[in-house]
Design an enzyme around this catalytic site. Sequence first.
Site, mmCIF file in Angstrom:
data_model
loop_
_atom_site.group_PDB
_atom_site.id
_atom_site.type_symbol
_atom_site.label_atom_id
_atom_site.label_comp_id
_atom_site.label_asym_id
_atom_site.label_seq_id
_atom_site.Cartn_x
_atom_site.Cartn_y
_atom_site.Cartn_z
ATOM 1 N N SER A 37 6.531 1.789 11.954
ATOM 2 C CA SER A 37 5.769 1.617 10.714
ATOM 3 C C SER A 37 4.987 0.305 10.765
ATOM 4 C CB SER A 37 6.714 1.592 9.515
ATOM 5 O OG SER A 37 5.995 1.178 8.374
ATOM 6 N N HIS B 115 3.356 5.230 12.011
ATOM 7 C CA HIS B 115 3.592 5.514 10.588
ATOM 8 C C HIS B 115 2.797 4.510 9.755
ATOM 9 C CE1 HIS B 115 5.992 7.111 7.228
ATOM 10 N NE2 HIS B 115 6.059 5.857 6.773
ATOM 11 N N ASP C 13 1.858 3.276 5.993
ATOM 12 C CA ASP C 13 2.301 3.295 4.596
ATOM 13 C C ASP C 13 1.164 2.875 3.676
ATOM 14 O OD1 ASP C 13 5.133 4.008 4.702
ATOM 15 O OD2 ASP C 13 5.350 2.153 5.861
ATOM 16 N N MET D 28 0.101 2.135 -0.082
ATOM 17 C CA MET D 28 0.721 1.804 -1.380
ATOM 18 C C MET D 28 -0.341 1.317 -2.352
ATOM 19 S SD MET D 28 3.964 -0.363 -0.053
ATOM 20 C CE MET D 28 5.144 0.297 1.135
ATOM 21 N N HIS E 249 1.761 8.030 5.116
ATOM 22 C CA HIS E 249 2.721 8.214 4.012
ATOM 23 C C HIS E 249 2.113 7.591 2.761
ATOM 24 C CE1 HIS E 249 6.872 6.747 2.287
ATOM 25 N NE2 HIS E 249 6.333 7.681 1.546
ATOM 26 N N MET F 47 2.104 6.458 -0.852
ATOM 27 C CA MET F 47 2.869 6.095 -2.048
ATOM 28 C C MET F 47 1.845 5.719 -3.107
ATOM 29 S SD MET F 47 5.688 4.030 0.129
ATOM 30 C CE MET F 47 4.617 4.113 1.565
ATOM 31 N N MET G 149 13.231 10.026 1.973
ATOM 32 C CA MET G 149 13.316 8.562 1.893
ATOM 33 C C MET G 149 14.775 8.137 1.891
ATOM 34 S SD MET G 149 10.241 7.391 1.898
ATOM 35 C CE MET G 149 10.698 5.655 1.744
ATOM 36 N N GLY H 214 8.353 1.167 -1.179
ATOM 37 C CA GLY H 214 7.594 0.005 -1.649
ATOM 38 C C GLY H 214 7.671 -1.187 -0.718
ATOM 39 N N GLY I 146 9.429 -2.868 3.143
ATOM 40 C CA GLY I 146 10.212 -2.756 4.367
ATOM 41 C C GLY I 146 11.456 -3.631 4.249
ATOM 42 N N GLY I 147 12.355 -3.480 5.212
ATOM 43 C CA GLY I 147 13.493 -4.375 5.325
ATOM 44 C C GLY I 147 14.634 -4.128 4.349
ATOM 45 N N ASP J 218 12.875 7.766 6.564
ATOM 46 C CA ASP J 218 12.105 6.532 6.426
ATOM 47 C C ASP J 218 12.875 5.561 5.552
ATOM 48 O OD1 ASP J 218 10.110 4.634 6.215
ATOM 49 O OD2 ASP J 218 8.748 5.899 5.043
ATOM 50 N N GLY K 184 15.258 1.703 6.433
ATOM 51 C CA GLY K 184 16.526 1.176 6.915
ATOM 52 C C GLY K 184 17.013 1.792 8.213
ATOM 53 N N GLY L 189 10.486 0.225 10.760
ATOM 54 C CA GLY L 189 9.571 -0.905 10.596
ATOM 55 C C GLY L 189 10.204 -2.200 11.034
ATOM 56 N N SER L 190 10.993 -2.800 10.141
ATOM 57 C CA SER L 190 11.526 -4.139 10.431
ATOM 58 C C SER L 190 12.411 -4.158 11.684
ATOM 59 C CB SER L 190 12.293 -4.680 9.223
ATOM 60 O OG SER L 190 13.228 -3.733 8.779
HETATM 61 C C1 DX5 Z 1 8.919 1.819 2.610
HETATM 62 C C2 DX5 Z 1 8.072 2.444 3.682
HETATM 63 C C3 DX5 Z 1 8.662 2.403 5.028
HETATM 64 C C4 DX5 Z 1 8.907 1.022 5.591
HETATM 65 C C5 DX5 Z 1 10.177 1.112 6.358
HETATM 66 O O1 DX5 Z 1 8.375 2.105 1.376
HETATM 67 O O2 DX5 Z 1 7.799 3.796 3.370
HETATM 68 O O3 DX5 Z 1 7.883 3.160 5.950
HETATM 69 O O4 DX5 Z 1 7.884 0.560 6.432
HETATM 70 O O5 DX5 Z 1 10.580 -0.157 6.716
HETATM 71 P P1 DX5 Z 1 12.031 -0.457 7.293
HETATM 72 O O6 DX5 Z 1 12.172 0.320 8.566
HETATM 73 O O7 DX5 Z 1 12.004 -1.942 7.497
HETATM 74 O O8 DX5 Z 1 13.030 -0.026 6.248
HETATM 75 ZN ZN ZN Z 2 6.836 5.072 4.946
#
Ligand code: DX5
Ligand code: ZN
Length: 219
Positions: free
Chosen positions: A9, A34, A36, A38, A67, A69, A138, A143, A145-146, A176, A178, A198-199
């Site tokens: 991501s 991926h 995101d 928002m 994705h 949002m 989800m 909203g 990452g991390g 998606d 954690g 992501g993180s």
């Molecule tokens: C959160 C995003 C995710 C995010 C995941 O709203 O949809 O795609 O980047 O990040 P990690 O892998 O750090 O949870």
């Molecule tokens: Zn996402």
Amino acid sequence: MSTYKIAPSILAADYANFAGELRRIEDSGADYVHIDIMDGQFVPNISFGADVVASLRKHSKLVFDCHLMVVDPERYVDQFAQAGADIMTIHTEATDHIHGALQKIKAAGMKAGVVINPGTPVSALEPVLNLVDQVLIMTVNPGFGGQAFIPECLDKIADVARLRAEKGLSFDIEVDGGIDDTTIKLAKLAGANVFVAGSYLFKEDLSAGVQHLKDALDA
Ligand code: DX5
Ligand code: ZN
């Protein structure tokens, strides 16, 4: 292993160096990027829009897994198709017209994905399962990452996999939020085959991270 896909991501990437980050993702052996989107309304955070996706497209041939949002995502279908999105995934909670919106995505030539938040039941997806190429469950509240993986969402992955078998359908099941080398195993066992991270991945050595996730899937 080939049915499993890793989707880094870019929410966790260095936004001042997207071209370099895309190169790192390609070199890592990941399958998707991926992306995101928002809007600061559906979720509190603001990220980037279709113009950024169009710029990214010039630097990568990987599958762009977008994705959204965003409130009323059907408003942006044409823009994302033109920008070069391959998959456009939209939230049941974000529109009163999820069925029509998914039809619009397919008519625009993209793969259609549907996604539910941790607090939304699988029943919200059921009427559109025959329309989609991908279901995203989800495993954090969207909203940011991390955040920590929410284990209660695993049962929903299993329920979607069961419905897919019952209905004789073949969409992918993506997770998606954690995802790391421990939680990816739980999601795989429940029935997911596309894994966003992501993180966990955007550290110094992204290739090593992708390899760790693949090893965890193989174990
Ligand atoms: C959160 C995003 C995710 C995010 C995941 O709203 O949809 O795609 O980047 O990040 P990690 O892998 O750090 O949870
Ligand atoms: Zn996402």
